[in-house]
Design a protein around this motif. Structure first.
Motif, mmCIF file in Angstrom:
data_model
loop_
_atom_site.group_PDB
_atom_site.id
_atom_site.type_symbol
_atom_site.label_atom_id
_atom_site.label_comp_id
_atom_site.label_asym_id
_atom_site.label_seq_id
_atom_site.Cartn_x
_atom_site.Cartn_y
_atom_site.Cartn_z
ATOM 1 N N LYS A 9 0.980 -1.238 -0.018
ATOM 2 C CA LYS A 9 -0.070 -0.178 0.067
ATOM 3 C C LYS A 9 0.974 1.396 -0.032
ATOM 4 N N GLN A 10 2.291 1.062 -0.077
ATOM 5 C CA GLN A 10 3.161 2.190 0.258
ATOM 6 C C GLN A 10 3.773 2.541 -1.167
ATOM 7 N N VAL A 11 2.989 2.630 -2.048
ATOM 8 C CA VAL A 11 3.833 2.779 -3.282
ATOM 9 C C VAL A 11 4.775 4.123 -3.585
ATOM 10 N N LYS A 12 4.559 4.780 -2.582
ATOM 11 C CA LYS A 12 5.504 6.117 -2.676
ATOM 12 C C LYS A 12 6.952 5.687 -2.327
ATOM 13 N N LYS A 13 7.030 4.578 -1.480
ATOM 14 C CA LYS A 13 8.511 3.987 -1.329
ATOM 15 C C LYS A 13 9.227 3.530 -2.726
ATOM 16 N N LEU A 14 8.648 3.357 -3.596
ATOM 17 C CA LEU A 14 9.211 2.817 -4.830
ATOM 18 C C LEU A 14 9.918 3.984 -5.510
ATOM 19 N N ILE A 15 11.168 3.542 -6.175
ATOM 20 C CA ILE A 15 12.002 4.254 -6.917
ATOM 21 C C ILE A 15 11.368 4.339 -8.648
ATOM 22 N N ILE A 16 11.220 3.030 -9.070
ATOM 23 C CA ILE A 16 10.749 3.068 -10.477
ATOM 24 C C ILE A 16 9.312 2.154 -10.184
ATOM 25 N N GLU A 17 8.499 2.391 -11.038
ATOM 26 C CA GLU A 17 7.057 2.005 -11.128
ATOM 27 C C GLU A 17 6.771 1.150 -12.239
ATOM 28 N N ARG A 118 22.018 9.094 -8.362
ATOM 29 C CA ARG A 118 21.420 7.695 -8.363
ATOM 30 C C ARG A 118 21.985 7.019 -7.368
ATOM 31 N N LYS A 119 21.219 6.208 -6.535
ATOM 32 C CA LYS A 119 21.743 5.215 -5.436
ATOM 33 C C LYS A 119 21.466 3.825 -5.677
ATOM 34 N N GLY A 120 22.253 3.031 -5.556
ATOM 35 C CA GLY A 120 22.073 1.578 -5.990
ATOM 36 C C GLY A 120 23.198 0.757 -6.391
ATOM 37 N N TYR A 121 23.104 -0.753 -6.730
ATOM 38 C CA TYR A 121 24.126 -1.411 -7.070
ATOM 39 C C TYR A 121 23.533 -2.617 -7.798
ATOM 40 N N PHE A 122 24.366 -3.119 -8.821
ATOM 41 C CA PHE A 122 24.221 -4.292 -9.477
ATOM 42 C C PHE A 122 24.892 -5.446 -9.200
ATOM 43 N N LEU A 123 24.576 -6.300 -8.405
ATOM 44 C CA LEU A 123 25.215 -7.673 -8.407
ATOM 45 C C LEU A 123 24.923 -8.918 -9.104
ATOM 46 N N ARG A 124 25.746 -9.185 -9.683
ATOM 47 C CA ARG A 124 25.469 -10.415 -10.817
ATOM 48 C C ARG A 124 26.368 -11.603 -10.654
ATOM 49 N N ALA A 125 26.056 -12.540 -10.104
ATOM 50 C CA ALA A 125 26.908 -13.584 -9.764
ATOM 51 C C ALA A 125 27.942 -14.021 -10.772
ATOM 52 N N GLU A 126 27.750 -14.048 -12.209
ATOM 53 C CA GLU A 126 28.663 -14.672 -12.847
ATOM 54 C C GLU A 126 29.910 -13.685 -13.306
ATOM 55 N N THR A 127 29.890 -12.432 -13.009
ATOM 56 C CA THR A 127 30.983 -11.498 -13.094
ATOM 57 C C THR A 127 31.465 -10.960 -11.808
ATOM 58 N N ASP A 165 22.172 2.183 2.025
ATOM 59 C CA ASP A 165 21.225 3.283 1.595
ATOM 60 C C ASP A 165 20.092 2.889 0.854
ATOM 61 N N PRO A 166 19.188 3.637 1.090
ATOM 62 C CA PRO A 166 17.984 3.556 0.266
ATOM 63 C C PRO A 166 18.390 3.941 -1.209
ATOM 64 N N GLY A 167 18.169 2.946 -2.105
ATOM 65 C CA GLY A 167 18.357 2.984 -3.461
ATOM 66 C C GLY A 167 17.709 1.993 -4.039
ATOM 67 N N LEU A 168 18.018 1.808 -5.700
ATOM 68 C CA LEU A 168 17.593 0.660 -6.603
ATOM 69 C C LEU A 168 18.558 -0.329 -6.398
ATOM 70 N N TYR A 169 18.231 -1.501 -6.307
ATOM 71 C CA TYR A 169 19.505 -2.731 -6.144
ATOM 72 C C TYR A 169 18.860 -3.936 -7.170
ATOM 73 N N PHE A 170 19.717 -4.445 -7.986
ATOM 74 C CA PHE A 170 19.609 -5.250 -9.044
ATOM 75 C C PHE A 170 20.382 -6.353 -8.617
ATOM 76 N N MET A 171 19.975 -7.472 -8.575
ATOM 77 C CA MET A 171 20.679 -8.696 -8.182
ATOM 78 C C MET A 171 20.171 -9.913 -9.311
ATOM 79 N N ASP A 172 21.410 -10.416 -9.557
ATOM 80 C CA ASP A 172 21.107 -11.842 -10.638
ATOM 81 C C ASP A 172 21.801 -12.919 -10.042
ATOM 82 N N GLU A 173 20.925 -13.676 -9.663
ATOM 83 C CA GLU A 173 21.147 -15.121 -8.933
ATOM 84 C C GLU A 173 22.149 -14.721 -7.809
ATOM 85 N N PRO A 174 21.914 -13.911 -6.939
ATOM 86 C CA PRO A 174 23.022 -13.665 -5.868
ATOM 87 C C PRO A 174 22.993 -14.968 -4.980
#
Length: 257
Positions: A9-17, A118-127, A165-174
């Motif tokens: 119910k708290q869509v305001k917390k999203l960074i991308i919709e 922009r704040k965030g990180y992309f963690l991908r297992a293979e690299t 920190d609050p940000g947008l975080y991407f993970m690929d098979e962490p």
């Protein structure tokens, strides 16, 4: 984890919709646009309604291709790394990353205009391990030398340092290098990100991670993309059957040899 149940119910917390694609220049008969999940994404886009989203599917279903493109659309290096920093390489974006666009929530529209904010990180297992070894000790990274750690310990060091920190975080098979107990620590970390104003999009094969309460799950497959509950996931059904009776699966595989 009960707090996460209220986040829908708290869509305001999203960074991308929403993620959408400019499809005019794409060839639907070429990879990756001929993958059913990618084709559906091109036509319909993908909407995010809660702070944690899992992309689940078999190898080749397109989940890693999509999360890589989402990360690129946010300005992250496809090989992984921190937001707000450009890494030295001449590699072009992936075909899907070239046409991917993100719709930011009003609260976070500033991110679309300022790469540095922009704040965030992309963690991908293979690299991840090679990249993590390269940046260890650099400013705004971790001080520990991960080459002296196990693969799993190195992942946990990155998670604890870069996902704070609050940000947008991407993970690929962490979950790839993590033990059962370490996966539980990752679940707790995801929950903390969500409840402090961040957003996580994770491609995974893990029934443990996807059981996180309040998360939304998109299952990728020959059908395209569909939203499912944890109990409806094919991978949950297969793991449950396998753990209940391994011979049900193994007798067919071993008989083939």
């Amino acid at each position: 984890m009960a707090k996460l149940l209220t986040l829908k119910k708290q869509v305001k917390k999203l960074i991308i919709e929403r993620a959408v694609c400019q499809v005019a220049s794409t060839n639907p008969n070429q990879w990756p646009f001929n993958v059913p999940a990618v084709a559906q994404l091109l036509e319909e886009g993908l909407t995010f309604t809660v702070p944690i989203t899992f992309l689940v599917g078999e190898n080749g279903s397109g989940k890693s291709t999509v999360i890589e493109a989402l990360a690129e659309a946010y300005g992250l290096d496809a090989r992984g790394g921190r937001a707000g920093r450009k890494y030295v390489n001449d590699r072009p974006k992936t075909p899907l990353g070239e046409v991917m666009q993100l719709d930011y929530t009003p609260k976070c529209s500033k991110y679309s205009a300022s790469f540095r904010r922009r704040k965030g990180y992309f963690l991908r297992a293979e690299t991840a391990f090679g990249f993590m070894s390269f940046v260890s000790g650099m400013y705004r990274y971790w001080e520990e030398n991960i080459t002296e750690m196990s693969h799993g310990e190195g992942f946990l060091t990155v998670l604890n340092t870069m996902f704070d920190d609050p940000g947008l975080y991407f993970m690929d098979e962490p979950e790839a290098p993590l033990s059962f107990s370490s996966c539980l620590r990752l679940v707790a970390l995801m929950n903390r990100i969500a409840t402090t104003g961040g957003q996580v999009i994770c491609a995974t094969h893990s029934p443990l991670l996807t059981a996180l309460p309040g998360a939304e799950i998109f299952e990728f497959g020959s059908h395209g993309i569909r939203m499912v509950s944890w109990k409806e996931l094919d991978l949950v059904d297969h793991w449950r059957r396998y753990l209940n009776d391994p011979s049900f699966y193994l007798r067919h595989i071993l008989e083939e040899d």
